[in-house]
Motif scaffolding. Structure first.
Motif, PDB file in Angstrom:
ATOM      1  N   THR A 283       0.948  -1.136   0.227  1.00 45.57           N
ATOM      2  CA  THR A 283      -0.080  -0.003  -0.067  1.00 45.57           C
ATOM      3  C   THR A 283       0.997   1.281  -0.207  1.00 45.57           C
ATOM      4  OG1 THR A 283      -1.743   1.170   1.029  1.00 45.57           O
ATOM      5  CG2 THR A 283      -0.219   0.008   2.502  1.00 45.57           C
ATOM      6  N   ASP A 284       0.336   2.352  -0.513  1.00 49.92           N
ATOM      7  CA  ASP A 284       0.949   3.669  -0.432  1.00 49.92           C
ATOM      8  C   ASP A 284       0.450   4.686   0.749  1.00 49.92           C
ATOM      9  OD1 ASP A 284       2.764   3.315  -2.772  1.00 49.92           O
ATOM     10  OD2 ASP A 284       1.241   3.587  -4.035  1.00 49.92           O
ATOM     11  N   ASP A 285      -0.502   4.096   1.210  1.00 46.50           N
ATOM     12  CA  ASP A 285      -1.264   5.003   2.303  1.00 46.50           C
ATOM     13  C   ASP A 285      -1.541   4.034   3.433  1.00 46.50           C
ATOM     14  OD1 ASP A 285      -2.505   6.883   4.027  1.00 46.50           O
ATOM     15  OD2 ASP A 285      -4.221   7.000   2.633  1.00 46.50           O
ATOM     16  N   LEU A 286      -0.645   3.925   4.538  1.00 43.04           N
ATOM     17  CA  LEU A 286      -0.721   3.008   5.617  1.00 43.04           C
ATOM     18  C   LEU A 286      -1.713   3.680   6.624  1.00 43.04           C
ATOM     19  CD1 LEU A 286       3.022   1.915   6.045  1.00 43.04           C
ATOM     20  CD2 LEU A 286       1.012   0.547   5.475  1.00 43.04           C
ATOM     21  N   TRP A 287      -1.777   4.992   6.569  1.00 41.06           N
ATOM     22  CA  TRP A 287      -2.525   5.639   7.774  1.00 41.06           C
ATOM     23  C   TRP A 287      -4.286   4.959   7.518  1.00 41.06           C
ATOM     24  CZ3 TRP A 287      -0.266   8.149  11.358  1.00 41.06           C
ATOM     25  CH2 TRP A 287       0.976   8.758  11.001  1.00 41.06           C
ATOM     26  N   THR A 288      -4.590   4.639   6.334  1.00 40.60           N
ATOM     27  CA  THR A 288      -5.926   4.153   6.310  1.00 40.60           C
ATOM     28  C   THR A 288      -5.982   2.831   6.842  1.00 40.60           C
ATOM     29  OG1 THR A 288      -5.552   3.172   4.112  1.00 40.60           O
ATOM     30  CG2 THR A 288      -6.497   5.531   4.170  1.00 40.60           C
ATOM     31  N   TRP A 289      -5.030   2.009   7.098  1.00 36.77           N
ATOM     32  CA  TRP A 289      -4.979   0.751   7.810  1.00 36.77           C
ATOM     33  C   TRP A 289      -4.835   0.624   9.185  1.00 36.77           C
ATOM     34  CZ3 TRP A 289      -5.610  -3.588   4.784  1.00 36.77           C
ATOM     35  CH2 TRP A 289      -5.629  -3.498   3.353  1.00 36.77           C
TER      36      TRP A 289
ATOM     37  N   ARG B 176       3.901  10.720   5.384  1.00 38.31           N
ATOM     38  CA  ARG B 176       2.640  10.529   4.489  1.00 38.31           C
ATOM     39  C   ARG B 176       3.023   9.893   3.181  1.00 38.31           C
ATOM     40  NH1 ARG B 176      -2.553  10.566   6.045  1.00 38.31           N
ATOM     41  NH2 ARG B 176      -2.813  12.209   7.468  1.00 38.31           N
ATOM     42  N   GLU B 177       4.294  10.012   2.743  1.00 38.53           N
ATOM     43  CA  GLU B 177       4.675   9.474   1.289  1.00 38.53           C
ATOM     44  C   GLU B 177       5.305   8.255   1.358  1.00 38.53           C
ATOM     45  OE1 GLU B 177       3.444  11.065  -1.361  1.00 38.53           O
ATOM     46  OE2 GLU B 177       2.506  12.442  -0.026  1.00 38.53           O
ATOM     47  N   LYS B 178       5.334   7.490   2.465  1.00 39.90           N
ATOM     48  CA  LYS B 178       6.248   6.270   2.512  1.00 39.90           C
ATOM     49  C   LYS B 178       5.394   5.090   2.157  1.00 39.90           C
ATOM     50  CE  LYS B 178       9.479   8.145   4.957  1.00 39.90           C
ATOM     51  NZ  LYS B 178      10.588   8.635   4.465  1.00 39.90           N
ATOM     52  N   PRO B 179       5.729   4.190   1.246  1.00 47.44           N
ATOM     53  CA  PRO B 179       5.009   2.995   0.870  1.00 47.44           C
ATOM     54  C   PRO B 179       5.206   2.003   2.161  1.00 47.44           C
ATOM     55  CG  PRO B 179       7.428   2.788   0.023  1.00 47.44           C
ATOM     56  CD  PRO B 179       7.175   4.026   0.664  1.00 47.44           C
ATOM     57  N   GLY B 180       4.565   1.088   1.919  1.00 49.07           N
ATOM     58  CA  GLY B 180       4.231  -0.074   3.104  1.00 49.07           C
ATOM     59  C   GLY B 180       3.799  -1.450   2.835  1.00 49.07           C
ATOM     60  N   VAL B 181       3.596  -2.176   3.998  1.00 47.75           N
ATOM     61  CA  VAL B 181       3.252  -3.338   3.653  1.00 47.75           C
ATOM     62  C   VAL B 181       2.346  -3.673   4.811  1.00 47.75           C
ATOM     63  CG1 VAL B 181       5.094  -4.537   4.933  1.00 47.75           C
ATOM     64  CG2 VAL B 181       3.735  -5.867   3.323  1.00 47.75           C
ATOM     65  N   VAL B 182       1.254  -4.429   4.704  1.00 46.50           N
ATOM     66  CA  VAL B 182       0.091  -4.828   5.796  1.00 46.50           C
ATOM     67  C   VAL B 182      -0.104  -6.399   5.491  1.00 46.50           C
ATOM     68  CG1 VAL B 182      -2.283  -5.030   6.505  1.00 46.50           C
ATOM     69  CG2 VAL B 182      -1.379  -2.764   5.428  1.00 46.50           C
ATOM     70  N   ILE B 183       0.717  -6.912   6.765  1.00 48.22           N
ATOM     71  CA  ILE B 183       0.553  -8.486   6.942  1.00 48.22           C
ATOM     72  C   ILE B 183      -0.545  -9.100   7.792  1.00 48.22           C
ATOM     73  CG2 ILE B 183       2.162 -10.131   7.518  1.00 48.22           C
ATOM     74  CD1 ILE B 183       4.773  -8.331   7.090  1.00 48.22           C
ATOM     75  N   ASP B 184      -1.439  -9.703   7.404  1.00 47.04           N
ATOM     76  CA  ASP B 184      -2.259 -10.279   8.386  1.00 47.04           C
ATOM     77  C   ASP B 184      -1.966 -11.640   8.581  1.00 47.04           C
ATOM     78  OD1 ASP B 184      -4.315  -8.207   7.922  1.00 47.04           O
ATOM     79  OD2 ASP B 184      -5.001  -9.178   5.986  1.00 47.04           O
ATOM     80  N   LEU B 185      -2.111 -11.796  10.091  1.00 45.09           N
ATOM     81  CA  LEU B 185      -1.775 -13.076  10.641  1.00 45.09           C
ATOM     82  C   LEU B 185      -3.082 -13.931  11.185  1.00 45.09           C
ATOM     83  CD1 LEU B 185       0.985 -11.052  12.596  1.00 45.09           C
ATOM     84  CD2 LEU B 185       1.446 -12.515  10.736  1.00 45.09           C
ATOM     85  N   THR B 186      -2.645 -15.274  11.297  1.00 43.67           N
ATOM     86  CA  THR B 186      -3.686 -16.209  12.132  1.00 43.67           C
ATOM     87  C   THR B 186      -3.985 -15.805  13.545  1.00 43.67           C
ATOM     88  OG1 THR B 186      -1.745 -17.675  13.167  1.00 43.67           O
ATOM     89  CG2 THR B 186      -2.817 -17.963  10.964  1.00 43.67           C
ATOM     90  N   HIS B 187      -5.040 -16.183  14.122  1.00 46.34           N
ATOM     91  CA  HIS B 187      -5.368 -15.689  15.651  1.00 46.34           C
ATOM     92  C   HIS B 187      -4.389 -16.403  16.680  1.00 46.34           C
ATOM     93  CE1 HIS B 187      -8.921 -14.134  14.300  1.00 46.34           C
ATOM     94  NE2 HIS B 187      -9.286 -15.220  13.675  1.00 46.34           N
ATOM     95  N   ASP B 188      -3.451 -17.243  16.346  1.00 45.12           N
ATOM     96  CA  ASP B 188      -2.488 -17.786  17.049  1.00 45.12           C
ATOM     97  C   ASP B 188      -1.252 -17.096  17.122  1.00 45.12           C
ATOM     98  OD1 ASP B 188      -4.029 -20.061  17.394  1.00 45.12           O
ATOM     99  OD2 ASP B 188      -3.004 -21.186  15.693  1.00 45.12           O
TER     100      ASP B 188
END
Length: 146
Positions: A42-48, A82-94
């Motif tokens: 993502t280019d907008d981590l603030w929305t996450w 504001r202008e930093k690219p980033g990554v969103v990593i979803d994880l399991t419940h464990d």
């Protein structure tokens, strides 16, 4: 920006001294590779960001660091600028967190490194915008008559 260390078993989010200070995290964040369910660039981590900071640091548009708690669980966040690219990593419940939201310029490299053998290789956006190659249809061979 955080340092991402990936081996065959774990993903470790390496934190600098200043990142440890603002996130109120005493050590690096480590999750098992098998706990990773989805990785999104993502280019907008603030929305996450979701939930309430608990504990951590939040200066809107400048820095968000620490643990964010919501109904969905706890997220670990390191977002800068504001202008930093980033990554969103979803994880399991464990896993210790339900999601990692991280400013990094190496998101595409992380996605490629997490690909399992035999999966289709992810291409860069530049490659995807090139013309699609066409394949000529092969004509079926006529059966031989006796």
């Amino acid at each position: 920006m955080v340092t991402l260390l990936l081996d065959s078993a774990n993903l470790e989010v390496g934190l600098s001294a200043s990142e440890r200070l603002v996130s109120l995290q005493k050590q690096n964040v480590r999750v098992r590779r098998s706990d990773i369910t989805k990785v999104q660039l993502t280019d907008d981590l603030w929305t996450w960001l979701r939930g309430v900071r608990s504990p951590g640091t939040f200066v809107p548009g400048v820095v968000a660091a620490g643990t964010w708690r919501s109904v969905a669980g706890a997220d670990f966040v390191i977002v800068r600028g504001r202008e930093k690219p980033g990554v969103v990593i979803d994880l399991t419940h464990d896993a210790p967190f339900q999601r990692l939201v991280l400013s990094t310029q190496h998101g595409l490299a992380l996605v490629k490194a997490l690909r399992l053998d035999g999966e289709v290789e992810l291409n860069d956006v530049v490659t995807l915008t090139s013309p699609i190659p066409t394949v000529k249809p092969q004509h079926a061979a006529k059966p031989a008559t006796a």
